[in-house]
Scaffold this active site. Structure first.
Site, PDB file in Angstrom:
ATOM      1  N   CYS A  33      15.978  -4.873 -31.746  1.00 33.08           N
ATOM      2  CA  CYS A  33      16.767  -4.575 -32.480  1.00 33.08           C
ATOM      3  C   CYS A  33      17.322  -3.364 -31.731  1.00 33.08           C
ATOM      4  O   CYS A  33      19.225  -3.536 -32.102  1.00 33.08           O
ATOM      5  CB  CYS A  33      16.369  -3.432 -33.811  1.00 33.08           C
ATOM      6  SG  CYS A  33      16.144  -4.633 -35.069  1.00 33.08           S
ATOM      7  N   HIS A  39      23.474  -7.626 -32.545  1.00 30.70           N
ATOM      8  CA  HIS A  39      23.154  -8.794 -33.359  1.00 30.70           C
ATOM      9  C   HIS A  39      23.464  -8.585 -34.659  1.00 30.70           C
ATOM     10  O   HIS A  39      23.958  -7.524 -34.746  1.00 30.70           O
ATOM     11  CB  HIS A  39      21.258  -9.104 -33.649  1.00 30.70           C
ATOM     12  CG  HIS A  39      20.566  -8.278 -34.116  1.00 30.70           C
ATOM     13  ND1 HIS A  39      20.428  -7.204 -33.498  1.00 30.70           N
ATOM     14  CD2 HIS A  39      20.634  -8.051 -35.483  1.00 30.70           C
ATOM     15  CE1 HIS A  39      19.790  -5.893 -33.673  1.00 30.70           C
ATOM     16  NE2 HIS A  39      19.815  -6.348 -35.338  1.00 30.70           N
ATOM     17  N   HIS A  80      32.501  -8.531 -40.922  1.00 29.20           N
ATOM     18  CA  HIS A  80      32.513  -8.888 -39.485  1.00 29.20           C
ATOM     19  C   HIS A  80      33.209  -8.124 -38.710  1.00 29.20           C
ATOM     20  O   HIS A  80      34.093  -8.048 -37.968  1.00 29.20           O
ATOM     21  CB  HIS A  80      34.061 -10.340 -39.901  1.00 29.20           C
ATOM     22  CG  HIS A  80      33.147 -11.893 -39.835  1.00 29.20           C
ATOM     23  ND1 HIS A  80      33.320 -11.771 -41.400  1.00 29.20           N
ATOM     24  CD2 HIS A  80      33.296 -12.737 -39.264  1.00 29.20           C
ATOM     25  CE1 HIS A  80      32.500 -13.169 -41.421  1.00 29.20           C
ATOM     26  NE2 HIS A  80      32.720 -13.448 -40.443  1.00 29.20           N
TER      27      HIS A  80
HETATM   28 NI    NI Z   1      19.838  -5.573 -37.226  1.00 23.91          NI
END
Ligand code: NI
Length: 148
Positions: A33, A39, A80
């Site tokens: 992460c 991500h 987004h």
């Molecule tokens: Ni995450």
């Protein structure tokens, strides 16, 4: 007293990185992460309200009003987006918050609570809690009465 929960969704990207920790400390704490380019997640948000059943309408909350509030304060500003760069509370230098789901749930609850009286000026309904699902395995919950 009734409780009503509405579900919402948005997609956003983030990177977990605490400015106060070293590069190595961040990698150790957040694992993949912490990957530098971030991500994405399809976040699910549940907003729960409570109130008495209103006799005339047979309802607890005007869901159209709730939907408009959540759309304006949560979905439009987050959907987004790169949370680390485009949402003020997570952007910039320390003390920017790390965009964990805990902090995201906190920020969503804070936004709804801060604007609640504007759209629901009466005694009821009250905002009860916000739940946010980041992955199929993670659900984070924050009570509206438990934050400032
Ligand atoms: Ni995450």
């Amino acid at each position: 007293m009734f409780r009503v929960t509405r579900r919402y969704a948005f997609a956003a990207s983030h990177r977990l990185h605490a400015a106060e920790l070293s590069e190595e400390g961040n990698r150790r704490l957040y694992g993949k992460c912490n990957n530098p380019y971030g991500h994405g997640h399809n976040y699910l948000v549940e907003v729960s309200v409570r109130g008495p059943l209103e006799g005339t309408t047979g309802r607890v909350v005007d869901t159209a009003v709730l939907d408009e509030l959540v759309r304006r304060e949560v979905v439009l500003p987050f959907d987004h987006r790169n949370l680390n760069q485009e949402v003020a509370v997570f952007a910039g230098v320390a003390p920017a918050l790390v965009p964990t789901s805990e902090n995201l749930g906190f920020e969503i609850c804070r936004r709804l609570k801060g604007n609640w009286k504007q759209v629901f000026p009466g005694e009821w309904p009250k905002l009860e809690k916000v739940r946010i699902g980041e992955t199929a395995r993670n659900i984070f919950e924050v009570g509206a009465d438990e934050i400032e």
